[in-house]
Write an enzyme that holds these catalytic residues in place. Structure first.
Site, PDB file in Angstrom:
ATOM      1  N   SER A  46       0.848  -1.191   0.000  1.00 10.00           N
ATOM      2  CA  SER A  46       0.000   0.000   0.000  1.00 10.00           C
ATOM      3  C   SER A  46       0.886   1.244   0.000  1.00 10.00           C
ATOM      4  O   SER A  46       2.003   1.223   0.536  1.00 10.00           O
ATOM      5  CB  SER A  46      -0.891   0.007   1.245  1.00 10.00           C
ATOM      6  OG  SER A  46      -1.483   1.270   1.447  1.00 10.00           O
ATOM      7  N   SER A  47       0.381   2.315  -0.578  1.00 14.30           N
ATOM      8  CA  SER A  47       1.147   3.561  -0.586  1.00 14.30           C
ATOM      9  C   SER A  47       1.316   4.146   0.810  1.00 14.30           C
ATOM     10  O   SER A  47       2.146   5.042   1.008  1.00 14.30           O
ATOM     11  CB  SER A  47       0.479   4.590  -1.494  1.00 14.30           C
ATOM     12  OG  SER A  47      -0.848   4.854  -1.079  1.00 14.30           O
ATOM     13  N   CYS A  48       0.579   3.648   1.799  1.00 13.96           N
ATOM     14  CA  CYS A  48       0.725   4.160   3.167  1.00 13.96           C
ATOM     15  C   CYS A  48       2.045   3.739   3.806  1.00 13.96           C
ATOM     16  O   CYS A  48       2.368   4.187   4.909  1.00 13.96           O
ATOM     17  CB  CYS A  48      -0.451   3.733   4.036  1.00 13.96           C
ATOM     18  SG  CYS A  48      -0.461   1.979   4.469  1.00 13.96           S
TER      19      CYS A  48
ATOM     20  N   TYR B 150      -1.136  -0.520  10.094  1.00 11.77           N
ATOM     21  CA  TYR B 150      -1.303  -1.214   8.807  1.00 11.77           C
ATOM     22  C   TYR B 150      -0.036  -1.071   7.969  1.00 11.77           C
ATOM     23  O   TYR B 150       0.435  -2.039   7.348  1.00 11.77           O
ATOM     24  CB  TYR B 150      -2.504  -0.622   8.067  1.00 11.77           C
ATOM     25  CG  TYR B 150      -2.792  -1.239   6.725  1.00 11.77           C
ATOM     26  CD1 TYR B 150      -3.400  -2.489   6.628  1.00 11.77           C
ATOM     27  CD2 TYR B 150      -2.487  -0.563   5.547  1.00 11.77           C
ATOM     28  CE1 TYR B 150      -3.676  -3.054   5.391  1.00 11.77           C
ATOM     29  CE2 TYR B 150      -2.765  -1.120   4.309  1.00 11.77           C
ATOM     30  CZ  TYR B 150      -3.358  -2.355   4.232  1.00 11.77           C
ATOM     31  OH  TYR B 150      -3.634  -2.915   3.013  1.00 11.77           O
TER      32      TYR B 150
ATOM     33  N   LYS C  71       2.609  -3.979   6.350  1.00 10.85           N
ATOM     34  CA  LYS C  71       2.955  -4.064   4.934  1.00 10.85           C
ATOM     35  C   LYS C  71       4.464  -3.915   4.711  1.00 10.85           C
ATOM     36  O   LYS C  71       5.041  -4.566   3.832  1.00 10.85           O
ATOM     37  CB  LYS C  71       2.182  -3.013   4.138  1.00 10.85           C
ATOM     38  CG  LYS C  71       0.693  -3.307   4.022  1.00 10.85           C
ATOM     39  CD  LYS C  71       0.445  -4.625   3.308  1.00 10.85           C
ATOM     40  CE  LYS C  71      -1.009  -4.929   3.097  1.00 10.85           C
ATOM     41  NZ  LYS C  71      -1.227  -6.215   2.389  1.00 10.85           N
TER      42      LYS C  71
ATOM     43  N   HIS D 231     -12.998   3.410   2.802  1.00 10.70           N
ATOM     44  CA  HIS D 231     -12.081   4.462   2.392  1.00 10.70           C
ATOM     45  C   HIS D 231     -12.861   5.649   1.831  1.00 10.70           C
ATOM     46  O   HIS D 231     -14.067   5.587   1.626  1.00 10.70           O
ATOM     47  CB  HIS D 231     -11.098   3.917   1.351  1.00 10.70           C
ATOM     48  CG  HIS D 231     -10.067   3.001   1.928  1.00 10.70           C
ATOM     49  ND1 HIS D 231     -10.078   1.643   1.712  1.00 10.70           N
ATOM     50  CD2 HIS D 231      -8.999   3.245   2.735  1.00 10.70           C
ATOM     51  CE1 HIS D 231      -9.051   1.078   2.350  1.00 10.70           C
ATOM     52  NE2 HIS D 231      -8.383   2.037   2.979  1.00 10.70           N
TER      53      HIS D 231
END
Length: 318
Positions: free
Chosen positions: A113-115, A142, A146, A185
């Site tokens: 994920s881009s997070c 989260y 990842k 989201h």
């Protein structure tokens, strides 16, 4: 390094095949003639259970695994249940990767994920920005899970020399999304909120934050196509960003969604609620140079997502 393209008789296990990304992957490969796809829902297989996951791999013997299984949610869910997001995602990916290595899976695509990138990373965010600054606190649990998955992939490549890869998509939306009023989201949450307001004759809708942050959105069908592309052409330690290459403010997205839904009332912003990361646009040059770009415009994607929601709205009634 480049792998041989997948053949249509390749046995592919899509973990999380009922979710937003997993269902898009299933549609993609089915439409291209792949006839040996494997899927199990969470009732049939709890991926947090190591023994059950190992037994499933021994029984089904997939050649390729795409990890689209995860506990996901928006700011509210991540903020309220960080321990669950960390624990569940760590166990899911750990069991999938350990079982894949033990059962001889030839290729593995890990979806992150881009997070994972720092809250204040230079924009657009290059893959090299990983671990160069603090994370956004509203989804750090989260993100840490990842990041652990990325390093697990790297460790497997180093120890076993297997062509396992990590792919980092931007914010994904599309048919099959989660439209729950509290756990979804931002984009599906807006679709649900504006739809409910239009249906109920409400003339004012309040959205979280200031509306100023900028976000990039990628349709799930584009992401599925990118995953297939990378499985056919990419074999490297480095993570690969997947995005649309453009971003918009949250306020602009709200206006777009309201227009698609047909909401004509006022939109207010609750600045007491968190904005999250100020901007999150991925640098997709690595993927573009390989020969892939996204093709679904945000307007068309929101329209098709809303039409899907309308056809399945009974499942989302409160």
């Amino acid at each position: 390094m480049v792998c041989e393209p997948l053949s249509t008789d390749t046995r592919i296990y899509i973990a999380g095949h009922r979710g937003l990304v997993g269902s898009a992957l299933w549609r993609h490969f089915t439409s291209r003639g792949f006839a040996d796809l494997i899927g199990r829902d969470s009732i049939g297989l709890d991926l947090r259970d190591a023994d059950a996951t190992r037994a499933f791999f021994e029984e089904t013997r997939p050649q390729v695994v795409i990890d689209a299984a995860a506990r996901v949610g928006g700011i509210a869910a991540n903020s309220a249940r960080p321990a669950e997001f960390l624990s569940d995602n760590m166990r899911i990916q750990l069991n999938l990767l350990d079982s894949a290595v033990a059962s001889g899976v030839e290729r593995f695509l890990f979806l992150g994920s881009s997070c994972i990138y720092p809250k204040f990373a230079e924009q657009p965010i290059r893959e090299e920005a990983l671990l160069t600054g603090p994370l956004e606190v509203t989804n750090d649990a989260y993100a840490i899970a990842k990041i652990a998955g990325i390093f697990h992939i790297t460790a497997i490549r180093r120890q076993y020399n297997l062509p396992y890869i990590s792919v980092m998509p931007t914010s994904v939306y599309g048919p099959g999304d989660n439209f729950h009023p509290h756990d979804s989201h931002v984009l599906p949450a807006m679709i649900r909120r504006f739809y409910d307001a239009t249906r109920d004759g409400v003339n004012v809708v309040t959205c979280w934050g200031t509306g100023h942050p900028r976000r990039e959105f990628l349709h799930a069908d584009d992401l599925a196509d990118a995953c297939h592309f990378l499985l056919d052409r990419y074999d490297d330690d480095s993570v690969v960003n997947v995005g649309a290459g453009t971003d918009r403010t949250i306020a602009e997205v709200a206006q777009l969604v309201a227009g698609v839904v047909g909401y004509r009332g006022r939109i207010l912003w609750d600045a007491t609620m968190p904005d999250g990361t100020p901007r999150k646009l991925l640098d997709v040059r690595r993927l573009t140079e390989l020969g892939w770009t996204a093709t679904i415009p945000l307007e068309a994607g929101v329209q098709s997502t809303y039409e899907w929601f309308r056809r399945h709205q009974d499942a989302y009634r409160t």
